[in-house]
Design an enzyme around this catalytic site. Structure first.
Site, short mmCIF file in Angstrom:
data_model
loop_
_atom_site.label_atom_id
_atom_site.label_comp_id
_atom_site.label_asym_id
_atom_site.label_seq_id
_atom_site.Cartn_x
_atom_site.Cartn_y
_atom_site.Cartn_z
N GLY A 50 0.83 -1.20 0.00
CA GLY A 50 0.00 0.00 0.00
C GLY A 50 0.86 1.25 0.00
O GLY A 50 1.80 1.38 -0.78
N GLY A 51 0.55 2.16 0.91
CA GLY A 51 1.26 3.44 0.96
C GLY A 51 2.75 3.30 1.16
O GLY A 51 3.52 4.17 0.77
N GLY A 89 24.47 2.36 -33.37
CA GLY A 89 24.01 3.38 -32.42
C GLY A 89 24.55 3.11 -31.03
O GLY A 89 24.78 4.05 -30.25
N ALA A 90 24.79 1.85 -30.73
CA ALA A 90 25.28 1.51 -29.39
C ALA A 90 26.68 2.09 -29.16
O ALA A 90 27.05 2.41 -28.03
CB ALA A 90 25.29 0.00 -29.21
C1 HXC Z 1 -3.50 -0.97 11.64
C2 HXC Z 1 -2.39 -2.96 11.42
C3 HXC Z 1 -2.21 -2.74 10.04
C4 HXC Z 1 -2.74 -1.53 9.50
C5 HXC Z 1 -1.29 -4.62 10.52
N1 HXC Z 1 -1.82 -4.14 11.67
N2 HXC Z 1 -1.54 -3.78 9.51
N3 HXC Z 1 -3.04 -2.08 12.21
N4 HXC Z 1 -3.36 -0.68 10.33
N5 HXC Z 1 -2.57 -1.23 8.20
C6 HXC Z 1 -1.78 -4.76 12.99
C7 HXC Z 1 -2.66 -6.00 13.05
O1 HXC Z 1 -3.97 -5.61 13.36
C8 HXC Z 1 -2.00 -6.79 14.16
O2 HXC Z 1 -2.39 -6.23 15.39
C9 HXC Z 1 -0.54 -6.47 13.98
O3 HXC Z 1 -0.47 -5.24 13.21
C10 HXC Z 1 0.22 -7.54 13.24
O4 HXC Z 1 -0.51 -7.85 12.06
P1 HXC Z 1 -0.89 -9.33 11.63
O5 HXC Z 1 -1.93 -9.22 10.59
O6 HXC Z 1 -1.20 -10.14 12.85
O7 HXC Z 1 0.48 -9.83 11.06
P2 HXC Z 1 0.73 -10.76 9.80
O8 HXC Z 1 -0.15 -11.96 9.86
O9 HXC Z 1 2.18 -10.96 9.76
O10 HXC Z 1 0.31 -9.90 8.53
C11 HXC Z 1 0.99 -8.74 8.21
C12 HXC Z 1 0.25 -8.00 7.09
C13 HXC Z 1 -1.24 -7.82 7.50
C14 HXC Z 1 0.34 -8.80 5.80
C15 HXC Z 1 0.97 -6.66 6.88
O11 HXC Z 1 -1.27 -7.25 8.82
C16 HXC Z 1 -1.99 -6.94 6.58
O12 HXC Z 1 -2.41 -7.37 5.51
N6 HXC Z 1 -2.22 -5.69 6.99
C17 HXC Z 1 -3.03 -4.78 6.27
C18 HXC Z 1 -2.32 -4.32 5.04
C19 HXC Z 1 -3.10 -3.24 4.34
O13 HXC Z 1 -4.06 -3.52 3.63
N7 HXC Z 1 -2.77 -1.99 4.67
C20 HXC Z 1 -3.44 -0.83 4.16
C21 HXC Z 1 -2.85 -0.57 2.80
S1 HXC Z 1 -3.65 0.75 2.05
P3 HXC Z 1 -2.66 -7.17 16.65
O14 HXC Z 1 -2.99 -6.21 17.74
O15 HXC Z 1 -3.77 -8.07 16.28
O16 HXC Z 1 -1.37 -7.89 16.89
C22 HXC Z 1 -2.55 1.93 2.13
C23 HXC Z 1 -3.05 3.12 1.43
C24 HXC Z 1 -2.05 4.24 1.46
O17 HXC Z 1 -1.52 1.83 2.65
C25 HXC Z 1 -1.96 4.83 0.10
C26 HXC Z 1 -1.11 6.07 0.13
C27 HXC Z 1 -0.77 6.45 -1.25
#
Ligand code: HXC
Length: 510
Positions: A169-170, A404-405
């Site tokens: 993502g971001g 050209g290279a």
């Molecule tokens: C808040 C988050 C988080 C997020 C993870 N956590 N991502 N909290 N915001 N984006 C938290 C989880 O809730 C969890 O908390 C802890 O971090 C660890 O995550 P897990 O999922 O247990 O770990 P894992 O199984 O290793 O998976 C990691 C992961 C997954 C693949 C990164 O967490 C995931 O898919 N996260 C979301 C990714 C995502 O979609 N992000 C937004 C992208 S959009 P707890 O308390 O349960 O331990 C974006 C837009 C920006 O970024 C664009 C700007 C241009």
């Protein structure tokens, strides 16, 4: 007073535990180090000065008011690498998955601003889940502020991104705007949208590794500049990379002690190019023999292997090597090789790193795949990059420099300062076979005549002397003396100054 000091110590100790014992264990179980362990390896011992240890997020949605961790998922500050200042931010996956909140973004932005103001590289270590979902647009705004600094810092200070876990993502766009991205095999991946979204939108079933693992990004997409087997190796290599780079675009690269005398000739180079012009040889051997102590930090080693790019040193000072690799596709220039080398050349030019180019190129790769893929514009990128570069440029043609290279590969016409050729060089519009088939088409069915014409063409053109007679080659040199020639050349170019026509910026074919 004692109580106040104890309170500081207590708070600091709590912050240093990040997301707590269990999450640290989970991090280790995945083969990853924690943010602070990573800092310890990256920086000189005891040099880390932390900022914003106590920053917490300000979100109150979704029960977040009761869930605050000092530091908020990123450790920031500055330290030294072999005594030289670097700024850094290191995502802490144990705290909210390293996700970016408004407060987290402010910590990164502070570091970026200080690095630009005080003139030092920024290293970002990524291991995170993207935007903090509970913060909505505040997280997006935070990313925007980080991105803007990446753009402003580009070409001013070196920016390095190290991917050591999820990066999605971001989080991907900040690294994408930095100078280099390095990954760790098997534990890191980068993508804009993850496997679940991919499945929903395109029905493709793909694992994180297949979608954006280190292998994909170092061999297919060329997003990453290199990959290492584990965190420790990766961080040690980042220290090595920093040693090659200047602090800013206004500084010269550092000069380190060098132990290999440049005056000593290397006779083995006289036989590097095989007698048969169609036989490959390893151009890396030449680079390793020209660079001080054979120390070469390769960039994009596993992508477009038909061209080699990377840093070395001559007389202790950094140079950027660009070289065709006859071992792969005969060293031909294709779209990927052109893009790879163009980006490297532009980095070197931004940061006052002289360019040393070794040429053995049979031309541009023909075919529909290349033409449909935009070879014209990709090839033009390299032509453009070499030409606009004002750093010292020394070129040495070892064998083929066709078509050209020849022009593109830092020829005299592309404003190279010193152009050498080995006696084995062949500088012409094309190889003998192709040339004879075109200009003596009438004789095509007469093998004897064709053989005669081919010999005539080879004798006339397939040497360095026609170009040398015209001054396009400054000197035909003995291969054994290449390191000495280049070292002396670089010394003579130390005060090079070039005036460019005024412009806001150029319009490189993207
Ligand atoms: C808040 C988050 C988080 C997020 C993870 N956590 N991502 N909290 N915001 N984006 C938290 C989880 O809730 C969890 O908390 C802890 O971090 C660890 O995550 P897990 O999922 O247990 O770990 P894992 O199984 O290793 O998976 C990691 C992961 C997954 C693949 C990164 O967490 C995931 O898919 N996260 C979301 C990714 C995502 O979609 N992000 C937004 C992208 S959009 P707890 O308390 O349960 O331990 C974006 C837009 C920006 O970024 C664009 C700007 C241009």
């Amino acid at each position: 007073m004692q109580d106040i000091i104890r309170e500081l110590e207590r708070r600091r100790a709590a912050a240093q535990m990040g997301g707590g014992e269990k999450r640290i264990e989970a991090q280790h179980a995945r083969g990853k180090l924690t943010a602070r362990e990573r800092l310890d390896i990256l920086l000189d011992e005891g040099s880390f000065e932390e900022f914003d240890t106590f920053v917490e997020h300000r979100s109150t949605d979704f029960g977040m008011e009761g869930n605050r961790v000092p530091g908020d998922g990123v450790v920031t500050g500055w330290g030294t690498v072999n005594g030289r200042l670097v700024y850094l931010f290191v995502k802490d996956f144990t705290v909210f998955g390293g996700s970016l909140s408004a407060a987290h973004a402010q910590k990164i932005v502070k570091i970026q601003d200080m690095a630009i103001r005080n003139g030092a590289p920024v290293i970002g270590v990524f291991d995170a889940g993207g935007a903090r979902i509970q913060e909505g647009v505040d997280a997006l705004a935070g990313y925007g502020e980080v991105f803007a600094r990446n753009v402003l810092a580009s070409g001013v200070i070196p920016q390095i991104s190290v991917i050591m876990g999820p990066c999605a993502g971001g989080d991907v766009y900040s690294p994408a705007m930095t100078d280099f991205i390095f990954m760790v095999r098997d534990t890191s991946y980068m993508f804009v949208t993850g496997p679940d979204v991919v499945k929903t939108v395109t029905n493709e079933v793909v694992s994180p590794e297949e979608l954006g693992g280190a292998k994909v990004h170092t061999t297919k997409s060329s997003i990453a500049d290199g990959a290492y087997d584990n965190d420790v190796e990766c961080l040690v290599q980042m220290r090595r990379l920093i040693d090659f780079l200047p602090a800013t675009n206004r500084d010269q690269p550092p000069v380190w002690p060098s132990f290999q005398d440049v005056e000593r000739e290397d006779i083995s180079l006289d036989t590097l190019v095989p007698a048969n012009p169609n036989k490959p040889y390893d151009m890396k051997e030449l680079i390793l023999k020209v660079a001080d102590e054979g120390d070469f930090f390769e960039i994009q080693e596993n992508f477009a292997k038909n061209i080699i790019t990377g840093f070395g040193r001559i007389e202790g000072a950094t140079v950027g090597f660009v070289a065709n690799q006859p071992m792969v596709l005969a060293g031909v220039l294709d779209s990927d090789a052109s893009r790879k080398a163009a980006r490297f050349v532009r980095f070197c030019d931004c940061f006052n790193i002289p360019l040393v180019t070794f040429v053995d190129v049979p031309g541009f790769l023909p075919g529909t795949a290349q033409e449909y893929g935009g070879l014209i514009k990709h090839g033009a990128k390299l032509l453009f990059a070499f030409t606009e570069a004002t750093v010292p440029k020394i070129t040495c043609i070892t064998r083929k420099a066709f078509g050209g290279a020849y022009d593109v590969m830092a020829s005299k016409h592309m404003r190279a300062d010193i152009n050498y050729a080995w006696p084995t060089a062949q500088i012409a519009v094309m190889g003998a076979k192709g040339a004879v088939e075109i200009i003596f088409r009438a004789d095509i069915n007469d093998p004897e005549k064709i053989a005669e014409r081919t010999k005539e063409y080879e004798d006339r053109f397939l040497n360095p002397f026609v170009a040398a007679q015209r001054g396009y080659i400054d000197e035909v040199i003995m291969p054994r003396g290449t390191r000495r020639r280049i070292a002396r050349g670089l010394r003579s170019l130390r005060n090079k100054r070039v005036e460019m026509p005024w412009k806001k910026h150029d319009n490189i074919p993207l």
